[in-house]
Scaffold this motif. Structure first.
Motif, PDB file in Angstrom:
ATOM      1  N   GLU A 138     105.271 -71.079  77.329  1.00  0.00           N
ATOM      2  CA  GLU A 138     104.776 -70.836  78.690  1.00  0.00           C
ATOM      3  C   GLU A 138     104.098 -72.088  79.249  1.00  0.00           C
ATOM      4  N   LYS A 139     103.255 -72.727  78.431  1.00  0.00           N
ATOM      5  CA  LYS A 139     102.557 -73.931  78.886  1.00  0.00           C
ATOM      6  C   LYS A 139     103.545 -75.061  79.159  1.00  0.00           C
ATOM      7  N   GLU A 140     104.520 -75.220  78.280  1.00  0.00           N
ATOM      8  CA  GLU A 140     105.501 -76.290  78.467  1.00  0.00           C
ATOM      9  C   GLU A 140     106.357 -76.046  79.706  1.00  0.00           C
ATOM     10  N   ALA A 141     106.692 -74.774  79.971  1.00  0.00           N
ATOM     11  CA  ALA A 141     107.450 -74.452  81.184  1.00  0.00           C
ATOM     12  C   ALA A 141     106.649 -74.841  82.421  1.00  0.00           C
ATOM     13  N   SER A 142     105.345 -74.602  82.375  1.00  0.00           N
ATOM     14  CA  SER A 142     104.474 -74.972  83.490  1.00  0.00           C
ATOM     15  C   SER A 142     104.427 -76.488  83.670  1.00  0.00           C
ATOM     16  N   LEU A 143     104.346 -77.219  82.552  1.00  0.00           N
ATOM     17  CA  LEU A 143     104.320 -78.684  82.630  1.00  0.00           C
ATOM     18  C   LEU A 143     105.621 -79.230  83.202  1.00  0.00           C
ATOM     19  N   TYR A 144     106.750 -78.667  82.772  1.00  0.00           N
ATOM     20  CA  TYR A 144     108.041 -79.104  83.313  1.00  0.00           C
ATOM     21  C   TYR A 144     108.101 -78.831  84.817  1.00  0.00           C
ATOM     22  N   ALA A 145     107.620 -77.659  85.231  1.00  0.00           N
ATOM     23  CA  ALA A 145     107.650 -77.307  86.651  1.00  0.00           C
ATOM     24  C   ALA A 145     106.760 -78.261  87.458  1.00  0.00           C
ATOM     25  N   GLN A 146     105.580 -78.563  86.932  1.00  0.00           N
ATOM     26  CA  GLN A 146     104.675 -79.487  87.627  1.00  0.00           C
ATOM     27  C   GLN A 146     105.300 -80.875  87.758  1.00  0.00           C
ATOM     28  N   ALA A 147     106.073 -81.260  86.747  1.00  0.00           N
ATOM     29  CA  ALA A 147     106.716 -82.575  86.772  1.00  0.00           C
ATOM     30  C   ALA A 147     107.986 -82.574  87.623  1.00  0.00           C
ATOM     31  N   GLY A 148     108.427 -81.398  88.068  1.00  0.00           N
ATOM     32  CA  GLY A 148     109.619 -81.305  88.907  1.00  0.00           C
ATOM     33  C   GLY A 148     110.915 -81.499  88.151  1.00  0.00           C
ATOM     34  N   VAL A 149     110.927 -81.112  86.855  1.00  0.00           N
ATOM     35  CA  VAL A 149     112.143 -81.258  86.049  1.00  0.00           C
ATOM     36  C   VAL A 149     112.481 -79.914  85.405  1.00  0.00           C
ATOM     37  N   LYS A 150     113.736 -79.756  85.013  1.00  0.00           N
ATOM     38  CA  LYS A 150     114.139 -78.584  84.259  1.00  0.00           C
ATOM     39  C   LYS A 150     113.635 -78.714  82.822  1.00  0.00           C
ATOM     40  N   PRO A 151     113.393 -77.598  82.125  1.00  0.00           N
ATOM     41  CA  PRO A 151     112.892 -77.673  80.754  1.00  0.00           C
ATOM     42  C   PRO A 151     113.715 -78.607  79.882  1.00  0.00           C
ATOM     43  N   GLY A 152     113.049 -79.575  79.290  1.00  0.00           N
ATOM     44  CA  GLY A 152     113.693 -80.527  78.395  1.00  0.00           C
ATOM     45  C   GLY A 152     114.330 -81.719  79.075  1.00  0.00           C
ATOM     46  N   GLN A 153     114.510 -81.650  80.404  1.00  0.00           N
ATOM     47  CA  GLN A 153     115.221 -82.726  81.116  1.00  0.00           C
ATOM     48  C   GLN A 153     114.235 -83.805  81.566  1.00  0.00           C
ATOM     49  N   VAL A 154     113.609 -84.471  80.610  1.00  0.00           N
ATOM     50  CA  VAL A 154     112.542 -85.428  80.925  1.00  0.00           C
ATOM     51  C   VAL A 154     112.979 -86.882  80.768  1.00  0.00           C
ATOM     52  N   TRP A 155     114.191 -87.121  80.275  1.00  0.00           N
ATOM     53  CA  TRP A 155     114.591 -88.482  79.913  1.00  0.00           C
ATOM     54  C   TRP A 155     115.368 -89.181  81.015  1.00  0.00           C
ATOM     55  N   HIS A 156     115.096 -90.460  81.188  1.00  0.00           N
ATOM     56  CA  HIS A 156     115.841 -91.297  82.128  1.00  0.00           C
ATOM     57  C   HIS A 156     115.639 -92.755  81.736  1.00  0.00           C
ATOM     58  N   ASP A 157     116.404 -93.635  82.346  1.00  0.00           N
ATOM     59  CA  ASP A 157     116.307 -95.061  82.039  1.00  0.00           C
ATOM     60  C   ASP A 157     115.430 -95.775  83.056  1.00  0.00           C
ATOM     61  N   ALA A 158     114.753 -96.820  82.592  1.00  0.00           N
ATOM     62  CA  ALA A 158     113.965 -97.683  83.460  1.00  0.00           C
ATOM     63  C   ALA A 158     114.249 -99.133  83.071  1.00  0.00           C
ATOM     64  N   ILE A 159     113.953-100.039  83.979  1.00  0.00           N
ATOM     65  CA  ILE A 159     114.214-101.461  83.770  1.00  0.00           C
ATOM     66  C   ILE A 159     112.906-102.189  83.462  1.00  0.00           C
ATOM     67  N   VAL A 160     112.929-103.044  82.445  1.00  0.00           N
ATOM     68  CA  VAL A 160     111.754-103.859  82.138  1.00  0.00           C
ATOM     69  C   VAL A 160     111.642-104.952  83.196  1.00  0.00           C
ATOM     70  N   ALA A 161     110.573-104.878  84.004  1.00  0.00           N
ATOM     71  CA  ALA A 161     110.370-105.847  85.081  1.00  0.00           C
ATOM     72  C   ALA A 161     109.499-107.019  84.641  1.00  0.00           C
ATOM     73  N   GLU A 162     108.634-106.778  83.650  1.00  0.00           N
ATOM     74  CA  GLU A 162     107.725-107.846  83.217  1.00  0.00           C
ATOM     75  C   GLU A 162     107.286-107.595  81.782  1.00  0.00           C
ATOM     76  N   ARG A 163     107.122-108.666  81.037  1.00  0.00           N
ATOM     77  CA  ARG A 163     106.627-108.597  79.664  1.00  0.00           C
ATOM     78  C   ARG A 163     105.516-109.645  79.524  1.00  0.00           C
ATOM     79  N   VAL A 164     104.338-109.209  79.023  1.00  0.00           N
ATOM     80  CA  VAL A 164     103.185-110.091  78.895  1.00  0.00           C
ATOM     81  C   VAL A 164     102.571-109.908  77.508  1.00  0.00           C
TER      82      VAL A 164
END
Length: 393
Positions: A138-164
C-alpha cells in the motif's frame, strides 16, 4: 489482520523464531537465489549478501515488526516500514515479488524449525507476513502514485553532463535528461543507479541527491568503495548514459520551522548537502546545527561546500570531528576524535537528522536518547539491523 488467537500463537513462538532468524534468513536467501539467480545479479546488493548485512536487515525487520504486533506502536512501525517502502520503490519492487519472497521465506522457516511449525503456528506467521507485506504494498503504491509512475516503472536513462573530483576517492556526477526533463525531487532524497558489470550482472546502489530541487539536473556523489562505485569511477564520464530511478527517500525536512540538527559521518554528508542547499537557497532563518565526522580532512568529500552552505544560513553553526590529521586545527568548531554531543546545544523542539553508517547511526541515537531527545524528533537516512532492534524495544 492478526486475530487474538494468532496473536497469542505469535507471542508464544516469537522467542524461538527470533533465536533462529539468522539461520532462517540464510536458508531463505539460498533458496531464493537458487530459484531466481537473476535477483542476486540484478536486484539485491550482492556485496551485502557476502558480508551478511542484508540477511541481518531482513531478520531485524521481521523481528521488529513481529514484536510491534504484540506491543503496538504506530510511530515505530512507520520507522520500519517507511524506509523499506522507499527503498523498495527506488528498486521498482512490485506486488508479485512479495509472492516469491513468501514462498521461499516459509520454506526456510519449515526447514529450520521443522515439526515446531504446526498448522496454527504456520497460520499465525503467514498472517504476520501478509500484514507486513500489505502495508508495504500500500505504501509503495502511494509512493509510485506521488511520483507519477506506474508500480515498478521507475527506471529511465540520463546523460552525464559533468564529472568532478570532490575528494581523493569521491567523484560528483551531474545528470541531465535524455530527451526529456528529469523528475523533481525533495531535498534529502536519493536515486538508484544500475550499472552493467563485467560478469553480466546489473547491480544497483542508492546515492543521495546533493543539488537544488529547482534545477533541471541531478547531482550525486560516489565514494570508491565496492564494485558499483568502482564502475562509476573508472567507466563513467561526460556524455555517457546511466540507468537511474525516480527519486525516493523519507529523510526530508519536516513541514514546520523548528530548529534542525544535521549529523553525518563520511559520505553520509551527501543528504546533508542536499538539505543545506535548499535551506541556503531559501535563506531559512531557523537555527541549523551541522555536525560532521570524518577520518581526515584531506579525504573529506564536500568539505568546502559544507562550510560554504552553513555560512549562507542566517543561523547556521558547523562542528566537525576528525579521527586524525587535524590536531593542529583543534578549536571549538574543529575537534579531534569521534563525534560526541556532550557540549552541543540541542533545542527541546529540534528535529535531529542522522546520515551515515549503521554503527554511527546507532551510536548517535544512544547519545540522543540519553539527552532525552524524543524519538519522534530523531530521523534517519536509512535503517540498519542495529536500529531496527532498537525500534522494537
Amino acid at each position: 489482520m492478526l486475530s487474538e488467537t494468532q496473536r497469542t500463537t505469535l507471542a508464544a513462538t516469537l522467542p524461538a523464531v527470533q533465536g533462529a532468524l539468522a539461520d532462517i534468513t540464510a536458508s531463505f536467501y539460498r533458496g531464493l537465489f537458487t530459484a531466481h539467480p537473476d535477483l542476486l545479479d540484478n536486484l539485491f546488493n550482492r556485496t551485502h549478501q557476502k558480508t551478511g548485512e542484508q540477511p541481518q536487515a531482513l531478520a531485524g525487520s521481521i523481528a521488529a515488526f513481529a514484536a510491534l504486533q504484540l506491543e503496538p506502536d504506530v510511530r515505530r512501525q512507520r520507522f520500519i516500514l517507511d524506509r523499506i517502502a522507499h527503498k523498495h520503490a527506488s528498486l521498482g519492487v512490485t506486488r508479485a515479488q512479495y509472492d516469491v519472497v513468501h514462498e521461499h521465506l516459509f520454506a526456510a522457516i519449515v526447514e529450520i524449525l521443522g515439526d515446531a511449525v504446526t498448522p496454527p503456528v504456520a497460520d499465525a506467521w503467514d498472517q504476520l507476513y501478509w500484514d507486513m507485506a500489505d502495508l508495504l504494498i500500500e505504501k509503495e503504491a502511494s509512493l509510485y502514485a506521488q511520483a507519477g509512475v506506474k508500480p515498478g516503472q521507475v527506471w529511465h536513462d540520463a546523460i552525464v553532463a559533468e564529472r568532478v573530483q570532490v575528494s581523493p576517492d569521491t567523484i560528483s556526477l551531474t545528470l541531465a535528461g535524455d530527451g526529456e526533463s528529469l523528475p523533481g525531487f525533495r531535498p534529502g532524497q536519493y536515486i538508484s543507479v544500475q550499472v552493467p558489470l563485467a560478469d553480466g550482472a546489473r547491480q544497483i546502489r542508492q546515492y543521495s541527491l546533493t543539488g537544488s530541487p529547482t534545477d533541471d539536473r541531478w547531482t550525486f556523489s560516489v565514494k570508491l568503495a565496492g564494485e558499483v562505485s568502482a564502475y562509476l569511477h573508472e567507466q563513467v564520464f561526460e556524455g555517457d548514459r546511466l540507468h537511474v530511478s525516480t527519486p525516493f527517500g523519507d529523510l526530508v525536512l519536516p513541514d514546520d520551522d523548528m530548529p534542525v540538527v544535521l549529523a553525518s559521518a563520511g559520505i553520509g554528508c551527501t543528504p546533508v548537502i542536499g538539505l543545506l542547499t535548499a535551506l541556503a537557497n531559501d535563506q531559512d532563518r531557523r537555527p541549523v546545527t551541522v555536525l560532521h565526522a570524518d577520518r581526515s580532512r584531506n579525504r573529506q568529500p564536500h568539505r568546502g561546500q559544507l562550510a560554504a552552505l552553513v555560512d549562507k544560513l542566517p543561523n547556521g553553526r558547523l562542528y566537525q570531528w576528525y579521527e586524525n590529521g587535524a590536531g593542529h586545527l583543534e578549536s571549538p568548531s574543529i575537534r579531534v576524535g569521534t563525534m560526541t554531543l556532550d557540549d552541543i546545544d540541542i533545542a527541546d523542539d529540534a528535529h535531529v537528522m542522522l546520515c551515515g553508517p549503521g554503527g554511527f547511526l546507532a551510536g548517535m541515537r544512544e547519545q540522543l536518547v540519553s539527552r532525552e531527545v524524543p524519538e519522534s524528533q530523531i530521523h534517519y537516512e536509512t535503517f540498519g539491523p542495529e536500529l531496527l532492534r532498537s525500534a522494537a524495544r
